[in-house]
Design a protein around this motif. Structure first.
Motif, PDB file in Angstrom:
ATOM      1  N   VAL A  61       8.394-101.237   5.029  1.00 47.39           N
ATOM      2  CA  VAL A  61       9.383-102.234   5.455  1.00 47.39           C
ATOM      3  C   VAL A  61      10.565-101.573   6.154  1.00 47.39           C
ATOM      4  N   GLU A  62      11.095-100.495   5.582  1.00 47.53           N
ATOM      5  CA  GLU A  62      12.325 -99.886   6.088  1.00 47.53           C
ATOM      6  C   GLU A  62      12.123 -98.594   6.857  1.00 47.53           C
ATOM      7  N   GLY A  63      10.875 -98.109   6.926  1.00 53.47           N
ATOM      8  CA  GLY A  63      10.617 -96.894   7.695  1.00 53.47           C
ATOM      9  C   GLY A  63      10.894 -95.635   6.897  1.00 53.47           C
ATOM     10  N   TYR A  64      11.161 -94.541   7.613  1.00 51.19           N
ATOM     11  CA  TYR A  64      11.334 -93.245   6.963  1.00 51.19           C
ATOM     12  C   TYR A  64      12.600 -93.215   6.110  1.00 51.19           C
ATOM     13  N   VAL A  65      12.500 -92.496   4.980  1.00 47.75           N
ATOM     14  CA  VAL A  65      13.634 -92.268   4.097  1.00 47.75           C
ATOM     15  C   VAL A  65      14.366 -91.041   4.641  1.00 47.75           C
ATOM     16  N   VAL A  66      15.489 -91.264   5.296  1.00 45.70           N
ATOM     17  CA  VAL A  66      16.146 -90.217   6.075  1.00 45.70           C
ATOM     18  C   VAL A  66      16.521 -88.996   5.241  1.00 45.70           C
ATOM     19  N   PRO A  67      17.095 -89.125   4.032  1.00 45.28           N
ATOM     20  CA  PRO A  67      17.424 -87.907   3.281  1.00 45.28           C
ATOM     21  C   PRO A  67      16.202 -87.029   2.998  1.00 45.28           C
ATOM     22  N   SER A  68      15.063 -87.651   2.709  1.00 47.83           N
ATOM     23  CA  SER A  68      13.852 -86.876   2.440  1.00 47.83           C
ATOM     24  C   SER A  68      13.365 -86.180   3.696  1.00 47.83           C
ATOM     25  N   LEU A  69      13.408 -86.898   4.813  1.00 50.62           N
ATOM     26  CA  LEU A  69      12.948 -86.317   6.074  1.00 50.62           C
ATOM     27  C   LEU A  69      13.856 -85.171   6.509  1.00 50.62           C
ATOM     28  N   ASP A  70      15.157 -85.384   6.435  1.00 51.35           N
ATOM     29  CA  ASP A  70      16.098 -84.341   6.856  1.00 51.35           C
ATOM     30  C   ASP A  70      16.041 -83.114   5.948  1.00 51.35           C
ATOM     31  N   ALA A  71      15.750 -83.322   4.669  1.00 52.59           N
ATOM     32  CA  ALA A  71      15.624 -82.181   3.760  1.00 52.59           C
ATOM     33  C   ALA A  71      14.449 -81.295   4.171  1.00 52.59           C
ATOM     34  N   LEU A  72      13.335 -81.904   4.548  1.00 57.50           N
ATOM     35  CA  LEU A  72      12.179 -81.133   5.004  1.00 57.50           C
ATOM     36  C   LEU A  72      12.478 -80.428   6.324  1.00 57.50           C
ATOM     37  N   LEU A  73      13.161 -81.134   7.222  1.00 55.38           N
ATOM     38  CA  LEU A  73      13.496 -80.530   8.510  1.00 55.38           C
ATOM     39  C   LEU A  73      14.420 -79.329   8.337  1.00 55.38           C
TER      40      LEU A  73
END
Length: 318
Positions: A61-73
């Motif tokens: 519904v809301e797409g990517y969870v930004v904190p999780s994605l940025d942590a991996l990046l």
């Protein structure tokens, strides 16, 4: 095994941990440690304080969870090595004896939870109040609030159920990834690769074009098409140093060690692009399929080539 996850107890992430433990650990002893933020989970894995971490990565519904994605990046040491997909449904909870609508003024949940229950909030004229997680919202619930969370939260925190299934969209799902240290990824994949003959894999990779300008993204995507590698998702994140400079996060079908994916990565490196694998994992049961976009789920107001000229002109503003 020590597993860190976004807590407190009762989060959807907690449920994902329980499901993963049941499916992957073979009944071995597991210590589960709830933490307050995605960053804390990530740091526990990076430091070796936890063997695995579990965080949400994408909501249907809301797409990517930004904190999780940025942590991996942003991490040189942590990578995703498995995934869990959960069906998501929210119940609305109040403190016992406080179900009178006249006394309820606020709705609280994780921001993604609030975004999935907007109709319920609007119909009752409640003020949305974000929480660090849905379970934290239930644990810390005030007398004048409604909390949204999984059914387990009502039992854990002694709450009264005001309503069930209050999400705007039935059938929502969230993907969770299992994290480990990059140096341990090969060992983590070994038992999963043993079943590779019957399981499809997906890889998340960060592609940063060193030279930008017209046609850069087209060049990158052409490399996928040329090798028959399907790109199931592409999102951009800012590099956080200069305006209009981005890293592209690509999810593709295949594992990094498969010949066509290795060839793709070699071509991108040869073109001068910077690459990083953020994760690779077997496609979880119930994960996204390849049957295309459902026609009734495209953005409202979209047009097709078969529509009349007036509708096309209105939709495309030409």
């Amino acid at each position: 095994m020590r597993i860190a996850y976004l807590g407190p107890e009762g989060t959807f992430t907690h449920e994902a941990v329980r499901r993963w433990v049941g499916a992957r650990t073979g009944g071995g002893e597991v210590a589960q440690r709830p933490l307050a933020t995605v960053r804390e989970v990530h740091d526990a894995v990076a430091s070796g304080a936890a063997d695995r971490g579990v965080v949400a990565i994408e909501s249907s519904v809301e797409g990517y969870v930004v904190p999780s994605l940025d942590a991996l990046l942003g991490s040189p040491d942590v990578v995703a090595v498995d995934e869990v997909v959960l069906d998501i449904s929210f119940d609305a909870f109040v403190r016992p004896g406080h179900a009178d609508p006249s006394g309820l003024r606020e709705a609280t949940a994780h921001p993604h939870g609030l975004a999935q229950c907007t109709r319920f909030v609007a119909e009752r004229d409640l003020l949305p109040v974000p929480a660090s997680s849905n379970a934290a919202a239930c644990r810390d619930l005030a007398d004048h609030q409604v909390a949204f969370g999984p059914r387990l939260c009502g039992e854990l925190y002694g709450l009264e159920t005001l309503a069930t299934g209050v999400e705007d969209f039935a059938g929502a799902r969230t993907r969770f990834v299992v994290l480990c240290r990059r140096d341990d990824a090969t060992a983590a994949w070994a038992p999963l690769r043993a079943g590779q003959a019957t399981e499809a894999w997906r890889t998340m990779a960060a592609v940063t074009p060193v030279v930008t300008g017209p046609g850069v993204l087209a060049r990158v995507t052409a490399e996928f098409a040329e090798r028959g590698v399907n790109m199931s998702s592409l999102v951009e994140r800012p590099l956080k140093v200069r305006e209009s400079q981005y890293v592209f996060v690509v999810t593709l079908d295949g594992a990094p060690w498969e010949p066509q994916v290795r060839d793709l990565f070699a071509a991108l490196l040869g073109a001068g692009d910077s690459l990083k694998v953020l994760g690779a994992f077997p496609v979880a049961p119930g994960g996204p399929g390849l049957d295309g976009v459902l026609p009734d789920h495209v953005p409202t107001g979209s047009v097709l080539g078969s529509d009349d000229e007036a509708a096309v002109a209105r939709g495309l503003l030409w």
